[in-house]
Design an enzyme around this catalytic site. Structure first.
Site, PDB file in Angstrom:
ATOM      1  N   ARG A 110      -6.346 -20.550   6.637  1.00 17.11           N
ATOM      2  CA  ARG A 110      -6.527 -21.948   7.038  1.00 17.11           C
ATOM      3  C   ARG A 110      -7.907 -22.460   6.643  1.00 17.11           C
ATOM      4  NH1 ARG A 110      -3.095 -24.895   9.969  1.00 17.11           N
ATOM      5  NH2 ARG A 110      -1.420 -23.878  11.123  1.00 17.11           N
ATOM      6  N   ASP A 153       0.842  -1.203   0.000  1.00 16.95           N
ATOM      7  CA  ASP A 153       0.000   0.000   0.000  1.00 16.95           C
ATOM      8  C   ASP A 153       0.873   1.248   0.000  1.00 16.95           C
ATOM      9  OD1 ASP A 153      -2.263  -1.512   0.155  1.00 16.95           O
ATOM     10  OD2 ASP A 153      -2.922  -0.776   2.116  1.00 16.95           O
ATOM     11  N   LYS A 177      -8.222   0.714  -5.077  1.00 15.42           N
ATOM     12  CA  LYS A 177      -9.410   0.146  -4.447  1.00 15.42           C
ATOM     13  C   LYS A 177     -10.671   0.886  -4.852  1.00 15.42           C
ATOM     14  CE  LYS A 177      -7.094  -1.254  -0.119  1.00 15.42           C
ATOM     15  NZ  LYS A 177      -7.061  -2.705  -0.217  1.00 15.42           N
ATOM     16  N   GLY A 200      -3.244  -7.668   8.014  1.00 14.82           N
ATOM     17  CA  GLY A 200      -2.580  -7.838   9.309  1.00 14.82           C
ATOM     18  C   GLY A 200      -1.118  -8.196   9.237  1.00 14.82           C
ATOM     19  N   GLY A 232      -5.409  -3.068   8.730  1.00 15.77           N
ATOM     20  CA  GLY A 232      -5.051  -1.907   9.539  1.00 15.77           C
ATOM     21  C   GLY A 232      -4.838  -2.216  11.005  1.00 15.77           C
ATOM     22  N   GLY A 256      -0.404  -3.773   3.931  1.00 21.51           N
ATOM     23  CA  GLY A 256      -1.083  -2.484   3.911  1.00 21.51           C
ATOM     24  C   GLY A 256      -0.324  -1.485   4.751  1.00 21.51           C
ATOM     25  N   SER A 257      -0.766  -1.344   5.992  1.00 21.85           N
ATOM     26  CA  SER A 257      -0.161  -0.351   6.873  1.00 21.85           C
ATOM     27  C   SER A 257       1.222  -0.787   7.343  1.00 21.85           C
ATOM     28  CB  SER A 257      -1.083  -0.148   8.079  1.00 21.85           C
ATOM     29  OG  SER A 257      -2.437  -0.195   7.674  1.00 21.85           O
TER      30      SER A 257
END
Lengths: 198, 295
Positions: B166, B25, B82, B215, B154, B236-237
């Site tokens: 999983r 990101d 996005k 995550g 996030g 992402g973050s």
């Protein structure tokens, strides 16, 4: 004919697709993640992926010289899409080339962005019927040296070529069920083994 | 020699070329250049990274086209962006701008709480989030060319991405082992299109690439997701909210390639500085859980 082993550089990209196709032809395959593995294969495929990423990992994990040595032993190398960018002697409008193994100049993302990506049926030298070529943000060859054999073109751009033991394609043979293009490479590997053993 | 654009092979193939890679990101050209130099296979151009979207609150929409264009000009690797779930026009605008992939994303506030986009109608390929095989198969049925776990964006907390990966993997394994006469009932139970389950059974796996997302904050997180069967990783973050984005980006790229080389991952994780500060997901209210968006 002895069994041949074809390796696929496994740093990033469509590795498994090539492995499946090699095995579907009844040959042995290997995912190459360490330079020492190059000693145990007869031919090497540099797969499609992001050439910028693969080049960084080639440098960081010490593949550059070993691949050059592999090529200098006349062992065949096949570069598809990003792989073609990596083996070219020159890159269009850029001072940076990578492995310098074939006398061609390549333009990256030459057909445009992803929405311009396409499929087309091509006449390939030596094939009796048309071949389904899949172009994804594909490069093409803007210039080829006198010793380079042109295998096919699309809209007047060279999209597959061969020079001695180096084969390149703009498109992705590993994404089709048509094995004819990989067979060109297999023939090169088989031929190189007879030459090298003699 | 007629050219056919936007075929299934071409759209799915684009994602196959991203395999084993990290998609990062970014919110401006400078970050995009850092991501490219660190070895990202693609960048996701956004107005805010998910953790800032959480902090800002309000309605999260498609990024300002100016930001997307700026990123497209800055790098040669593919650029994703996005669109809100079900927002046909945001998606069409991004397609017209020439982005390489659209994420129909639960990180943004959904525009439609009933229907997702009919992605097969577009020339540009789409990636969608999933938590289980039912959701994955519905998105493929609508024309998604790539999947990713939803995780919990996030948060810097890998637990939900692990759960989703999983779950999908286990359900795919189950389908591949089922007899033909069991598939229809499984389709009913999962809420999955029967035809897609048949394809999964015949092929022995999903017909599209499945990345991990939501995550990932450290090199070990990325390697964990690869170990669990992800084809690649979205961060992402995790990069630009860490202490040293260049180091984190480069280490995560290498850990993704060499995900089962634990000595190396140990070395890559040394003295990286602090990763993004995480969030305990159990402290999030139901409305704050982005993964519940999408149907």
């Amino acid at each position: 004919m002895r069994r041949i082993t074809i390796g696929v550089l496994g740093l990033q990209g469509a590795v498994q697709e090539h492995i499946k196709q090699i095995e579907s032809l009844g040959h042995d395959s290997a995912i190459i993640k360490h330079p020492e593995q190059l000693d145990h294969i007869d031919g090497l495929i540099l797969p499609g992926g992001e050439s910028t990423v693969i080049r960084k990992l080639i440098d960081r994990y010490g593949f550059y010289e070993p691949i050059k040595q592999f090529a200098s032993k006349k062992k065949p190398i096949f570069g598809t899409c990003a792989g073609m960018v990596l083996v070219a002697n020159m890159l269009h409008e850029s001072p940076d080339s990578h492995l310098n193994l074939i006398d061609i100049c390549v333009k990256r993302n030459a057909f445009g962005r992803q929405k311009e990506s396409f499929e087309a049926m091509l006449d390939v030298k030596g094939m009796k019927t048309k071949y389904p070529a899949i172009f994804i943000r594909a490069p093409y060859i803007t210039k080829a040296g006198a010793n380079v054999e042109i295998l096919t073109t699309y809209e007047n751009h060279i999209v597959a070529a061969k020079q001695e033991h180096i084969l390149v394609s703009s498109f992705h043979p590993e994404l089709t069920g048509d094995n004819r293009f990989l067979n060109i490479f297999v023939d090169m590997v088989v031929k190189s083994l007879t030459t090298i053993t003699n | 020699m007629e050219k056919v654009l936007g075929t299934e092979i071409v759209k799915r193939g684009m994602a196959q070329m991203q395999k084993g890679g990290v998609i990062m990101d970014v919110v401006n050209a400078e970050q995009a250049r850092i991501a490219e130099a660190s070895g990202a296979v693609a960048v996701m151009a956004l107005e805010r990274v998910p953790s800032d979207i959480r902090a800002a609150g309000g309605v999260a929409r498609m990024a300002d086209p100016h930001i997307v264009e700026e990123v497209m000009r800055a790098v040669t690797i593919p650029v994703m962006a996005k669109a809100r779930i079900g927002h046909i026009v945001e998606a069409r605008v991004l397609e017209a701008m020439g982005v390489d992939y659209i994420d129909e994303s639960e990180v943004l506030t959904p525009a439609d709480e009933e229907f997702h986009l009919l992605k097969s109608d577009f020339t540009v390929p789409f990636v969608c989030g999933c938590r289980d095989l039912g959701e994955a198969a519905r998105r493929i049925g609508e024309g998604a060319s790539m999947l990713r776990t939803k995780g919990e964006p996030g948060t810097g907390n890998i637990v939900e991405a692990v759960r989703h990966m999983r779950k999908v993997q286990a359900q795919v394994r189950k389908v591949t082992l089922m007899s033909d006469d069991e598939l229809m009932t499984e389709a009913k139970i999962l809420g999955a299109p029967y035809e897609i389950l048949k394809q999964i059974k015949v092929a022995g796996g999903l017909p599209v690439v499945n990345f991990a997302a939501g995550g990932v904050a450290t090199p070990a997180d990325a390697a964990l997701m690869m170990e669990l069967g992800a084809d690649g990783v979205f961060v992402g973050s995790g990069i630009f909210k860490s202490d040293s984005p260049e180091k984190f980006a480069s280490a995560i790229v290498q850990a993704t390639t060499y995900f089962n080389d634990y000595d190396l991952i140990g070395k890559l994780s040394k003295e990286l500085g602090a990763p993004m500060k995480g969030i305990d997901i159990s402290k999030l209210s139901q409305e704050e859980r982005m993964q519940e968006r999408g149907w």
